[in-house]
Scaffold this active site. Structure first.
Site, PDB file in Angstrom:
ATOM      1  N   HIS A  35       0.854  -1.187   0.000  1.00 23.56           N
ATOM      2  CA  HIS A  35       0.000   0.000   0.000  1.00 23.56           C
ATOM      3  C   HIS A  35       0.892   1.239   0.000  1.00 23.56           C
ATOM      4  O   HIS A  35       1.511   1.568   1.015  1.00 23.56           O
ATOM      5  CB  HIS A  35      -0.916   0.000   1.219  1.00 23.56           C
ATOM      6  CG  HIS A  35      -1.813  -1.204   1.286  1.00 23.56           C
ATOM      7  ND1 HIS A  35      -1.377  -2.413   1.778  1.00 23.56           N
ATOM      8  CD2 HIS A  35      -3.104  -1.369   0.917  1.00 23.56           C
ATOM      9  CE1 HIS A  35      -2.379  -3.288   1.709  1.00 23.56           C
ATOM     10  NE2 HIS A  35      -3.430  -2.681   1.194  1.00 23.56           N
ATOM     11  N   HIS A 265      -4.602   3.897  -3.023  1.00 21.07           N
ATOM     12  CA  HIS A 265      -4.568   3.153  -1.760  1.00 21.07           C
ATOM     13  C   HIS A 265      -3.628   1.949  -1.839  1.00 21.07           C
ATOM     14  O   HIS A 265      -2.970   1.609  -0.854  1.00 21.07           O
ATOM     15  CB  HIS A 265      -5.982   2.668  -1.404  1.00 21.07           C
ATOM     16  CG  HIS A 265      -6.031   1.760  -0.219  1.00 21.07           C
ATOM     17  ND1 HIS A 265      -6.149   2.215   1.074  1.00 21.07           N
ATOM     18  CD2 HIS A 265      -5.962   0.406  -0.119  1.00 21.07           C
ATOM     19  CE1 HIS A 265      -6.165   1.197   1.908  1.00 21.07           C
ATOM     20  NE2 HIS A 265      -6.053   0.083   1.207  1.00 21.07           N
ATOM     21  N   GLU A 414     -17.101  -5.009  24.815  1.00 19.95           N
ATOM     22  CA  GLU A 414     -16.235  -6.185  24.906  1.00 19.95           C
ATOM     23  C   GLU A 414     -15.017  -6.072  23.999  1.00 19.95           C
ATOM     24  O   GLU A 414     -13.902  -6.409  24.391  1.00 19.95           O
ATOM     25  CB  GLU A 414     -17.025  -7.464  24.564  1.00 19.95           C
ATOM     26  CG  GLU A 414     -18.135  -7.803  25.526  1.00 19.95           C
ATOM     27  CD  GLU A 414     -19.461  -7.125  25.199  1.00 19.95           C
ATOM     28  OE1 GLU A 414     -20.452  -7.393  25.894  1.00 19.95           O
ATOM     29  OE2 GLU A 414     -19.493  -6.318  24.231  1.00 19.95           O
ATOM     30  N   HIS A 476     -27.306 -16.530  24.994  1.00 21.35           N
ATOM     31  CA  HIS A 476     -26.258 -16.318  25.980  1.00 21.35           C
ATOM     32  C   HIS A 476     -25.515 -17.607  26.345  1.00 21.35           C
ATOM     33  O   HIS A 476     -24.560 -17.560  27.120  1.00 21.35           O
ATOM     34  CB  HIS A 476     -26.850 -15.718  27.260  1.00 21.35           C
ATOM     35  CG  HIS A 476     -27.223 -14.270  27.126  1.00 21.35           C
ATOM     36  ND1 HIS A 476     -28.028 -13.797  26.111  1.00 21.35           N
ATOM     37  CD2 HIS A 476     -26.886 -13.191  27.877  1.00 21.35           C
ATOM     38  CE1 HIS A 476     -28.193 -12.492  26.250  1.00 21.35           C
ATOM     39  NE2 HIS A 476     -27.500 -12.089  27.305  1.00 21.35           N
TER      40      HIS A 476
END
Length: 671
Positions: A35, A265, A414, A476
């Site tokens: 890149h 890019h 999380e 869960h």
């Protein structure tokens, strides 16, 4: 500011920054992959940052009080490789640059921690670097509060791109940083408006500056090619009482035919276009060559921090010998001798008292014993503190008002929590652990994988580890998550059966230096199964005989965690019918696999039929059921083959056939 104006008004700066651009063009072309555009576009920002602001010493890349530089936009790896070569990091030679992205080179496609001095964290998965940086900054704040500014006093700088800011983890990270007023954290946004698919506007209309401001950051702007404007913006950001974001307006692949396009890019390899770009830059050196005066200037930049480092070493030496030893210990990831004694004391008491408690509660008891001993631990939870049992009374809460606090309320983040813990561990001087439900390892997964890839000892406290959590239901209830965790290289997964095994698992996790740990812990109460005290850490063996056959051994039952008690009940039933049955507790498959063949055969000898019992999917068990064969390979599994359901725990175990009775029936069928 256009190239001709830059060349005429800031000629020295221009040529120094252009060394980064041309090394990038040459390396990417030689590799025929990579890149080019981001390093070319951010070369001016990086030149100002490294030469005027970043505190570092190229001869001492692990100096604990250096500023941290994180390239969150890791696809632009030639930016950092060029900087490390130019400033004189000894392992970043020109040959390494020439061998960019090749087998055996340290110049991997994306920067990898541990491969290259000066690379603070592995980046490439977008958003990870900026989220790691929050952990770096939190660790710096914590250590500065505990050790004083004479010992820890530095900044964390991040270069992030549009892609980093589109990733969801970026919002988790910037929200956490804003809440904690991490004023030593500065993000330099490469605001070039281009992604692989085209202009950012085809996919996103977010006002990034407003988003950062709304999250508690101070926001600055600059022309990302004007060295005076860049310098002024960084200076202002350093003075901010809050985390700071600088929107650096840049041109991707500046000066190349692909400037300001999505083509810019990726890999720019056309020879004619490369030469035209170099001509426009005023660069006449051969490929991979940097004129001596420019290289000497850059090496002086790399050596500039030696004086500050020497002054820091003098300040450290002024501390008492005990404090110097403690500082060295925490950065070396060594544990105090008292840890082993505390674990043995806890185990002995647990074997004597035989409590019936959930292993999440057992984990809390272990933390109550070890957190006062290991002052470097920083704990936390993703809004499940009372369920994960991760907070002990002695920690205090990390906040802008109390930087000495060692418990972090991460909020419902999380992924951000896991990424920040990676940053804390990478910073050094800190041992982080954090909790959520085992099922939500899905949310933390990208950063858990990077813990393993980087080889850092983060501890993941994952509670509610099976259908045993009951009524919350299949959303869960983890069934595949143990298998996913075990399938990850360089990860220790522990599923302890009682307080004794939990203490042993924590002892192992807290003594790791290059491996993360996942502790899978129960919601439901479990009986003590280790009632005879042993000083030896049996979990370190991975698997061991918990109860042996009284007569001829015909059956071996293997189990983990909450299913060990089921195995013991099934053993009693089989033994009552004269069928000799051994029970093997296997709290860590990874550690068992590391044992020598003699131990594995001693625990799992050939001959008896084998049954594994675990309230998860079978994947991962066949090595122990069939790979090291039982009698003619006769084996079976008692566990889950589907998602769970919403009901009381006892009913779920019965409905899914994870019972002693079902185990006995399968054993008899095999016999």
């Amino acid at each position: 500011m256009d190239i001709q104006t830059l060349r005429s008004t800031h000629p020295d700066h221009w040529m120094r920054a252009t060394a980064i651009r041309t090394l990038t063009l040459d390396a990417v072309a030689a590799a025929n992959s990579g890149h080019s555009g981001m390093p070319m576009g951010m070369a001016d920002v990086a030149t100002v940052l490294f030469s005027k602001h970043l505190k570092f010493d190229a001869s001492a890349p692990r100096w604990p009080d250096r500023d941290r530089f994180i390239l969150s936009a890791g696809h632009g790896s030639m930016l950092i490789y060029s900087l490390l070569y130019l400033t004189g990091y000894t392992d970043m030679t020109l040959d390494q640059i020439r061998n960019f992205r090749q087998w055996g080179a340290i110049t991997a496609g994306h920067p990898e921690f541990g491969h290259v001095a000066g690379v603070e964290t592995t980046t490439g998965p977008l958003g990870q670097g900026i989220a790691n940086a929050v952990g770096f900054a939190m660790a710096e704040e914590s250590l500065r509060a505990r050790w004083g500014a004479k010992v820890q006093d530095h900044y964390t700088y991040v270069i992030a791109g549009d892609g980093c800011l589109m990733e969801g983890v970026s919002q988790e990270a910037i929200g956490l940083a804003g809440k904690h007023q991490l004023s030593r954290l500065i993000v330099l946004w490469d605001n070039n408006g281009i992604t692989i698919d085209g202009k950012v506007s085809i996919a996103d209309i977010t006002d990034q500056k407003a988003r950062f401001a709304a999250s508690g950051w101070d926001v600055f702007d600059c022309d990302g090619h004007d060295p005076v404007a860049i310098d002024a913006a960084i200076t202002a950001a350093k003075a901010s009482p809050r985390p700071a974001m600088i929107a650096c307006k840049t041109h991707i692949a500046i000066g190349h035919a692909a400037q300001d396009t999505s083509k810019g890019h990726g890999a720019l390899t056309d020879k004619g276009q490369m030469q035209a770009a170099k001509d426009g830059y005023g660069w006449t050196a051969a490929p991979f060559e940097v004129p001596a005066d420019i290289k000497a200037w850059w090496e002086a930049v790399g050596a500039r921090g030696a004086e500050a480092r020497a002054a820091w070493e003098t300040r450290l030496a002024a501390l008492s010998p005990a404090k110097q030893a403690e500082f060295a210990r925490i950065f070396a990831l060594d544990v105090p001798n008292k840890l082993g004694a505390a674990i043995r004391t806890l185990k002995k008491q647990a074997s004597a008292d035989a409590p019936k408690i959930a292993t999440r509660a057992a984990s809390e008891k272990v933390l109550q014993a070890v957190n006062p001993i290991l002052g470097e631990t920083i704990g936390g939870s993703a809004d499940l503190t009372g369920s994960n049992n991760t907070k002990t009374a002695d920690l205090g809460v990390f906040s802008p008002e109390d930087r000495k606090g060692r418990y972090v309320y991460f909020g419902i983040r999380e992924h951000g929590m896991a990424a920040a813990m990676n940053g804390m561990a990478l910073h050094g001087g800190v041992r982080p652990y954090g909790g959520t439900f085992m099922c939500f390892t899905d949310y933390a997964r990208p950063s858990m994988r990077l813990s393993a890839l980087m080889g850092i000892p983060v501890v993941y406290v994952m509670t509610h580890d099976s259908i045993g959590l009951g009524e919350d239901g299949p959303t869960h209830q983890p069934v595949e998550h143990l298998a996913i965790s075990r399938a990850t290289p360089n990860t220790l997964v522990f599923r302890p059966a009682d307080l004794v095994e939990t203490a042993e698992a924590w002892e192992i996790a807290l003594t790791q230096k290059t491996t993360p740990s996942v502790l899978a812990l129960s919601r439901q109460n479990l009986p003590t199964v280790r009632k005879t005290h042993l000083n030896q850490n049996m979990v370190a063996k991975g698997a061991y005989v918990l109860a042996d056959a009284t007569g001829k051994r015909q059956v071996i039952l293997m189990a983990t965690g909450s299913e060990v008690e089921i195995a013991l009940k099934a053993r009693d039933m089989l033994e009552a019918e004269g069928i000799g049955t051994r029970v093997v507790s296997m709290p860590s498959m990874e550690l068992f696999a590391q044992q020598d063949e003699a131990w594995r055969k001693k625990v799992l000898p050939a001959g008896p039929v084998r049954i594994a019992i675990e309230a998860g999917v079978r994947m991962g068990w066949d090595r122990w059921l069939l790979g090291e064969r039982g009698r003619d390979g006769k084996a079976d599994f008692v566990g889950m083959s589907s998602f769970g359901a919403s009901a009381p725990m006892e009913r779920l175990y019965k409905e899914f056939g994870i019972t002693a009775e079902a185990t006995v029936a399968k054993a008899k069928a095999l016999l």
